[in-house]
Design a protein around this motif. Structure first.
Motif, PDB file in Angstrom:
ATOM      1  N   ALA A  16       0.837  -1.198   0.000  1.00  0.00           N
ATOM      2  CA  ALA A  16       0.000   0.000   0.000  1.00  0.00           C
ATOM      3  C   ALA A  16       0.871   1.248   0.000  1.00  0.00           C
ATOM      4  O   ALA A  16       1.807   1.368   0.797  1.00  0.00           O
ATOM      5  CB  ALA A  16      -0.916  -0.007   1.217  1.00  0.00           C
ATOM      6  N   LEU A  17       0.550   2.184  -0.902  1.00  0.00           N
ATOM      7  CA  LEU A  17       1.285   3.452  -0.970  1.00  0.00           C
ATOM      8  C   LEU A  17       0.480   4.586  -0.348  1.00  0.00           C
ATOM      9  O   LEU A  17       0.922   5.721  -0.321  1.00  0.00           O
ATOM     10  CB  LEU A  17       1.621   3.781  -2.434  1.00  0.00           C
ATOM     11  CG  LEU A  17       2.483   2.738  -3.164  1.00  0.00           C
ATOM     12  CD1 LEU A  17       2.647   3.125  -4.633  1.00  0.00           C
ATOM     13  CD2 LEU A  17       3.848   2.587  -2.505  1.00  0.00           C
ATOM     14  N   GLU A  18      -0.713   4.288   0.111  1.00  0.00           N
ATOM     15  CA  GLU A  18      -1.542   5.254   0.841  1.00  0.00           C
ATOM     16  C   GLU A  18      -2.414   4.463   1.809  1.00  0.00           C
ATOM     17  O   GLU A  18      -2.514   3.237   1.712  1.00  0.00           O
ATOM     18  CB  GLU A  18      -2.403   6.083  -0.127  1.00  0.00           C
ATOM     19  CG  GLU A  18      -3.461   5.257  -0.854  1.00  0.00           C
ATOM     20  CD  GLU A  18      -4.335   6.086  -1.802  1.00  0.00           C
ATOM     21  OE1 GLU A  18      -4.097   7.298  -1.933  1.00  0.00           O
ATOM     22  OE2 GLU A  18      -5.246   5.501  -2.391  1.00  0.00           O
ATOM     23  N   ASN A  19      -3.031   5.175   2.726  1.00  0.00           N
ATOM     24  CA  ASN A  19      -3.947   4.508   3.653  1.00  0.00           C
ATOM     25  C   ASN A  19      -5.213   4.071   2.922  1.00  0.00           C
ATOM     26  O   ASN A  19      -5.652   4.732   1.980  1.00  0.00           O
ATOM     27  CB  ASN A  19      -4.327   5.445   4.795  1.00  0.00           C
ATOM     28  CG  ASN A  19      -3.161   5.692   5.731  1.00  0.00           C
ATOM     29  OD1 ASN A  19      -2.204   4.909   5.778  1.00  0.00           O
ATOM     30  ND2 ASN A  19      -3.216   6.783   6.490  1.00  0.00           N
ATOM     31  N   VAL A  21      -5.937   1.302   1.149  1.00  0.00           N
ATOM     32  CA  VAL A  21      -5.904   0.489  -0.071  1.00  0.00           C
ATOM     33  C   VAL A  21      -6.739  -0.776   0.174  1.00  0.00           C
ATOM     34  O   VAL A  21      -6.638  -1.396   1.240  1.00  0.00           O
ATOM     35  CB  VAL A  21      -4.452   0.122  -0.455  1.00  0.00           C
ATOM     36  CG1 VAL A  21      -4.411  -0.934  -1.545  1.00  0.00           C
ATOM     37  CG2 VAL A  21      -3.698   1.374  -0.903  1.00  0.00           C
ATOM     38  N   LYS A  39      -8.315  -4.278   3.984  1.00  0.00           N
ATOM     39  CA  LYS A  39      -7.817  -2.891   3.889  1.00  0.00           C
ATOM     40  C   LYS A  39      -6.377  -2.828   4.376  1.00  0.00           C
ATOM     41  O   LYS A  39      -6.049  -3.379   5.418  1.00  0.00           O
ATOM     42  CB  LYS A  39      -8.662  -1.976   4.782  1.00  0.00           C
ATOM     43  CG  LYS A  39      -9.951  -1.493   4.142  1.00  0.00           C
ATOM     44  CD  LYS A  39      -9.883   0.002   3.879  1.00  0.00           C
ATOM     45  CE  LYS A  39     -11.251   0.628   3.582  1.00  0.00           C
ATOM     46  NZ  LYS A  39     -11.875   0.188   2.363  1.00  0.00           N
ATOM     47  N   ASP A  41      -3.101  -0.151   5.216  1.00  0.00           N
ATOM     48  CA  ASP A  41      -2.652   1.225   5.399  1.00  0.00           C
ATOM     49  C   ASP A  41      -1.276   1.392   4.787  1.00  0.00           C
ATOM     50  O   ASP A  41      -0.588   0.418   4.472  1.00  0.00           O
ATOM     51  CB  ASP A  41      -2.674   1.602   6.879  1.00  0.00           C
ATOM     52  CG  ASP A  41      -4.090   1.887   7.360  1.00  0.00           C
ATOM     53  OD1 ASP A  41      -4.928   2.275   6.510  1.00  0.00           O
ATOM     54  OD2 ASP A  41      -4.369   1.712   8.554  1.00  0.00           O
ATOM     55  N   LYS A  42      -0.878   2.653   4.599  1.00  0.00           N
ATOM     56  CA  LYS A  42       0.376   2.974   3.915  1.00  0.00           C
ATOM     57  C   LYS A  42       1.537   2.160   4.490  1.00  0.00           C
ATOM     58  O   LYS A  42       1.716   2.117   5.708  1.00  0.00           O
ATOM     59  CB  LYS A  42       0.659   4.470   4.067  1.00  0.00           C
ATOM     60  CG  LYS A  42       1.831   4.944   3.249  1.00  0.00           C
ATOM     61  CD  LYS A  42       1.944   6.453   3.284  1.00  0.00           C
ATOM     62  CE  LYS A  42       3.126   6.868   2.416  1.00  0.00           C
ATOM     63  NZ  LYS A  42       3.213   8.320   2.268  1.00  0.00           N
ATOM     64  N   GLY A  61      -6.977   1.881  -4.928  1.00  0.00           N
ATOM     65  CA  GLY A  61      -6.086   2.787  -4.193  1.00  0.00           C
ATOM     66  C   GLY A  61      -4.663   2.679  -4.716  1.00  0.00           C
ATOM     67  O   GLY A  61      -4.358   1.829  -5.557  1.00  0.00           O
ATOM     68  N   ARG A  62      -3.801   3.547  -4.204  1.00  0.00           N
ATOM     69  CA  ARG A  62      -2.415   3.575  -4.699  1.00  0.00           C
ATOM     70  C   ARG A  62      -1.631   2.426  -4.084  1.00  0.00           C
ATOM     71  O   ARG A  62      -1.494   2.320  -2.870  1.00  0.00           O
ATOM     72  CB  ARG A  62      -1.744   4.904  -4.331  1.00  0.00           C
ATOM     73  CG  ARG A  62      -2.136   6.042  -5.239  1.00  0.00           C
ATOM     74  CD  ARG A  62      -1.237   7.239  -5.006  1.00  0.00           C
ATOM     75  NE  ARG A  62       0.130   6.949  -5.423  1.00  0.00           N
ATOM     76  CZ  ARG A  62       1.213   7.312  -4.767  1.00  0.00           C
ATOM     77  NH1 ARG A  62       1.136   7.960  -3.627  1.00  0.00           N
ATOM     78  NH2 ARG A  62       2.397   7.027  -5.249  1.00  0.00           N
ATOM     79  N   ARG A  73       2.152  -0.478 -10.684  1.00  0.00           N
ATOM     80  CA  ARG A  73       1.577   0.429  -9.710  1.00  0.00           C
ATOM     81  C   ARG A  73       0.219   0.876 -10.196  1.00  0.00           C
ATOM     82  O   ARG A  73       0.049   1.092 -11.389  1.00  0.00           O
ATOM     83  CB  ARG A  73       2.437   1.699  -9.613  1.00  0.00           C
ATOM     84  CG  ARG A  73       3.441   1.693  -8.508  1.00  0.00           C
ATOM     85  CD  ARG A  73       4.368   2.878  -8.677  1.00  0.00           C
ATOM     86  NE  ARG A  73       5.466   2.730  -7.740  1.00  0.00           N
ATOM     87  CZ  ARG A  73       5.713   3.575  -6.741  1.00  0.00           C
ATOM     88  NH1 ARG A  73       4.971   4.658  -6.588  1.00  0.00           N
ATOM     89  NH2 ARG A  73       6.701   3.358  -5.916  1.00  0.00           N
ATOM     90  N   GLN A  76      -2.097   7.177  -9.775  1.00  0.00           N
ATOM     91  CA  GLN A  76      -2.505   8.101  -8.721  1.00  0.00           C
ATOM     92  C   GLN A  76      -3.890   8.648  -9.066  1.00  0.00           C
ATOM     93  O   GLN A  76      -4.150   9.007 -10.208  1.00  0.00           O
ATOM     94  CB  GLN A  76      -1.514   9.255  -8.653  1.00  0.00           C
ATOM     95  CG  GLN A  76      -1.514   9.953  -7.325  1.00  0.00           C
ATOM     96  CD  GLN A  76      -0.122  10.468  -6.988  1.00  0.00           C
ATOM     97  OE1 GLN A  76       0.789  10.393  -7.805  1.00  0.00           O
ATOM     98  NE2 GLN A  76       0.016  11.007  -5.785  1.00  0.00           N
TER      99      GLN A  76
END
Ligand code: TRP
Length: 77
Positions: A16-19, A21, A39, A41-42, A61-62, A73, A76
């Protein structure tokens, strides 16, 4: 292991690159339904496997995804 066919068993890695995902497992067979969601998180990583229950995986998500087909990837948003 014999209940797994040769299509199953493949693992993917999702970072995960962001919260928030979301990784969603879709059912194998005639019907395509969500059967599980997770889910991340980053910075969290999940190693997920295709099984007799899961034939497709959706990622929202990212995230960075590593598979035997290469590393990718999500864009964004
Ligand atoms: N239930 C479908 C199947 O087992 C799930 C699926 C796999 C799917 N690959 C797909 C759905 C590609 C849409 C597109 O085949």
């Amino acid at each position: 292991m014999s209940e797994y066919n040769e299509l199953a068993g493949e693992y993917i890695v999702v970072k995960a690159l962001e919260n928030g995902v979301t990784i969603i497992g879709l059912t194998r067979g005639r019907d395509t339904k969500f059967h599980h969601s997770e889910k991340l998180d980053k910075g969290e990583i999940m190693i997920a496997q295709f099984t007799q229950h899961t034939s497709a995986i959706k990622i929202r998500g990212r995230a960075e995804i590593m598979t035997k087909h290469g590393n990718l990837r999500t864009d964004q948003t």
